[in-house]
Design an enzyme around this catalytic site. Structure first.
Site, short mmCIF file in Angstrom:
data_model
loop_
_atom_site.label_atom_id
_atom_site.label_comp_id
_atom_site.label_asym_id
_atom_site.label_seq_id
_atom_site.Cartn_x
_atom_site.Cartn_y
_atom_site.Cartn_z
N ARG A 131 4.42 -0.94 -7.89
CA ARG A 131 5.58 -1.37 -8.69
C ARG A 131 6.77 -0.42 -8.54
O ARG A 131 7.90 -0.82 -8.81
CB ARG A 131 5.18 -1.47 -10.16
CG ARG A 131 4.19 -2.60 -10.43
CD ARG A 131 3.69 -2.50 -11.86
NE ARG A 131 2.56 -3.38 -12.10
CZ ARG A 131 2.67 -4.65 -12.46
NH1 ARG A 131 3.85 -5.18 -12.64
NH2 ARG A 131 1.59 -5.38 -12.66
N LEU A 174 0.81 -1.22 0.00
CA LEU A 174 0.00 0.00 0.00
C LEU A 174 0.85 1.27 0.00
O LEU A 174 1.87 1.35 0.66
CB LEU A 174 -0.93 0.00 1.22
CG LEU A 174 -1.88 -1.19 1.31
CD1 LEU A 174 -2.72 -1.11 2.58
CD2 LEU A 174 -2.78 -1.28 0.08
N GLN A 234 -9.21 0.17 -16.41
CA GLN A 234 -9.83 -0.71 -15.40
C GLN A 234 -11.09 -0.05 -14.83
O GLN A 234 -12.14 -0.70 -14.69
CB GLN A 234 -8.83 -0.96 -14.28
CG GLN A 234 -9.41 -1.61 -13.05
CD GLN A 234 -8.34 -1.96 -12.04
OE1 GLN A 234 -7.64 -2.94 -12.20
NE2 GLN A 234 -8.21 -1.16 -10.99
N GLY A 273 -1.48 6.50 -2.72
CA GLY A 273 -2.63 6.42 -3.63
C GLY A 273 -3.73 5.57 -3.03
O GLY A 273 -4.90 5.98 -2.95
N HIS A 274 -3.36 4.37 -2.56
CA HIS A 274 -4.34 3.49 -1.92
C HIS A 274 -4.96 4.20 -0.71
O HIS A 274 -6.18 4.15 -0.50
CB HIS A 274 -3.68 2.21 -1.40
CG HIS A 274 -3.11 1.31 -2.45
ND1 HIS A 274 -1.78 1.02 -2.53
CD2 HIS A 274 -3.70 0.62 -3.46
CE1 HIS A 274 -1.55 0.18 -3.53
NE2 HIS A 274 -2.70 -0.07 -4.12
N ASP A 291 -5.64 3.77 -13.02
CA ASP A 291 -5.95 2.61 -13.86
C ASP A 291 -7.24 2.94 -14.62
O ASP A 291 -8.31 2.40 -14.34
CB ASP A 291 -6.10 1.38 -12.98
CG ASP A 291 -4.82 1.07 -12.25
OD1 ASP A 291 -3.94 0.43 -12.83
OD2 ASP A 291 -4.66 1.50 -11.08
N SER A 339 2.70 3.90 -7.31
CA SER A 339 2.35 2.57 -7.77
C SER A 339 3.11 1.57 -6.90
O SER A 339 4.27 1.84 -6.52
CB SER A 339 2.76 2.39 -9.23
OG SER A 339 2.79 1.02 -9.57
N GLY A 369 -9.11 3.89 -8.53
CA GLY A 369 -8.25 5.00 -8.93
C GLY A 369 -8.31 5.27 -10.42
O GLY A 369 -8.37 4.33 -11.23
P1 AMP Z 1 -3.73 -2.02 -7.00
O1 AMP Z 1 -3.32 -2.41 -5.62
O2 AMP Z 1 -2.60 -1.56 -7.86
O3 AMP Z 1 -4.62 -3.05 -7.65
O4 AMP Z 1 -4.65 -0.72 -6.82
C1 AMP Z 1 -5.77 -0.71 -6.01
C2 AMP Z 1 -6.55 0.56 -6.29
O5 AMP Z 1 -5.75 1.71 -6.00
C3 AMP Z 1 -7.00 0.68 -7.75
O6 AMP Z 1 -8.31 1.20 -7.81
C4 AMP Z 1 -5.98 1.66 -8.30
O7 AMP Z 1 -6.46 2.39 -9.42
C5 AMP Z 1 -5.77 2.57 -7.11
N1 AMP Z 1 -4.50 3.29 -7.25
C6 AMP Z 1 -3.30 2.76 -7.57
N2 AMP Z 1 -2.37 3.74 -7.66
C7 AMP Z 1 -3.00 4.91 -7.41
C8 AMP Z 1 -2.59 6.28 -7.35
N3 AMP Z 1 -1.33 6.64 -7.58
N4 AMP Z 1 -3.53 7.22 -7.04
C9 AMP Z 1 -4.81 6.85 -6.79
N5 AMP Z 1 -5.26 5.58 -6.83
C10 AMP Z 1 -4.38 4.62 -7.13
#
Ligand code: AMP
Length: 279
Positions: free
Chosen positions: A184, A30, A150, A33-34, A147, A182, A144
């Site tokens: 990543r 996390l 998505q 963003g999360h 993506d 991210s 978010g």
């Molecule tokens: P993930 O863990 O990458 O599957 O992301 C989970 C959620 O967090 C998804 O809805 C993503 O779009 C959102 N998310 C990931 N990175 C960001 C970011 N930098 N800003 C806002 N939301 C994000």
């Protein structure tokens, strides 16, 4: 904060909850963003639930899956500090028992961009998100805009399959450099992490051109690619200029809202970013 590792115990707890339930599906590791999605849910809903599950079905590359960061202990600490009500933390055999043979697939929006470059990715996403929606039974779910494809596919799925859930789009949070947060990023060597804001800089140049009246997608793509290519280790996977809702590629920009998105590979790590532009 409650932590549930199986479906039955979550459902038993869920039955005793009332009011609005905000849900944030994640793959863990996390970052800010999360956390911003969580904060939004906490502001708007009575209860906030987050899931952490690295979904093998959405990885078309086994190496990518194996390298995906796993930070469960840190994640749980962060969630506790945010005063999340519940965390759903299943393992693979809970989400995909051996005899499961049903998937959920969106057939139109999923074929371009990320879908084209990562075949099968979105059927993994729609399958896991449907399963999580059926388990968590949220009233609201937060996704978010980072993506962007998505988000659109989930909105379409919710509409097509009549999920009674409000999807809340959330803005992209960025590191100070401009690089979008991210999970990543944590795998990027420091030298690349420092340079990775070139992606946002390329997108910003395209935005300036749009503000100056540019209507050619080819020119916009060239502006972005020249910027990103100024870092030789950065490989562009795609640059897209598409109509924002249908995700159809455009040549001359006449649509009311467009989505400009890029995917870049740096030292084997895949990063994506985008912005929408309304004329
Ligand atoms: P993930 O863990 O990458 O599957 O992301 C989970 C959620 O967090 C998804 O809805 C993503 O779009 C959102 N998310 C990931 N990175 C960001 C970011 N930098 N800003 C806002 N939301 C994000």
């Amino acid at each position: 904060m409650k932590i549930f590792k199986d479906i039955k115990s979550f459902r038993d707890w869920r039955k005793s909850q009332s009011g609005t339930i905000g849900f944030i599906p994640t793959m863990g590791a996390l970052h800010e963003g999360h956390l911003s999605l969580i904060e939004k849910s906490k502001r708007n809903c009575n209860i906030t639930v987050i899931s952490i599950f690295v979904n093998p079905l959405q990885f078309n590359n086994i190496q990518d899956l194996e390298n995906y960061p796993n930070k469960t202990d840190d994640d749980l600490l962060k969630l506790k500090l945010k005063k999340v009500d519940a965390v759903f933390l299943p393992n693979k055999s809970i989400m995909y028992p051996k005899n499961s043979s049903t998937i959920v697939q969106e057939l139109t929006l999923s074929n371009s961009l990320e879908g084209q470059s990562r075949p099968g990715h979105f059927k993994g996403v729609t399958t896991i998100v449907s399963k999580l929606f059926n388990i968590i039974k949220p009233t609201h779910a937060y996704f978010g805009k980072k993506d962007a494809q998505q988000l659109r596919i989930i909105q379409r799925m919710v509409q097509d399959l009549n999920f009674d859930i409000e999807i809340i789009p959330c803005k992209t949070l960025r590191e100070k450099s401009g690089l979008a947060f991210s999970s990543r990023n944590q795998n990027l060597a420091l030298e690349y992490r420092k340079k990775a804001n070139i992606i946002k800089k390329g997108l910003d140049l395209a935005k300036i051109s749009l503000n100056n009246g540019e209507k050619s997608a080819t020119i916009l793509k060239n502006i972005i690619s020249s910027k990103i290519n100024s870092e030789p280790e950065f490989d562009i996977i795609y640059i897209s200029v598409a109509e924002s809702n249908s995700l159809k590629e455009l040549e001359n920009i006449q649509a009311k809202e467009i989505l400009i998105s890029v995917a870049v590979k740096i030292d084997g790590i895949r990063l994506i970013d985008n912005f929408t532009y309304s004329s």
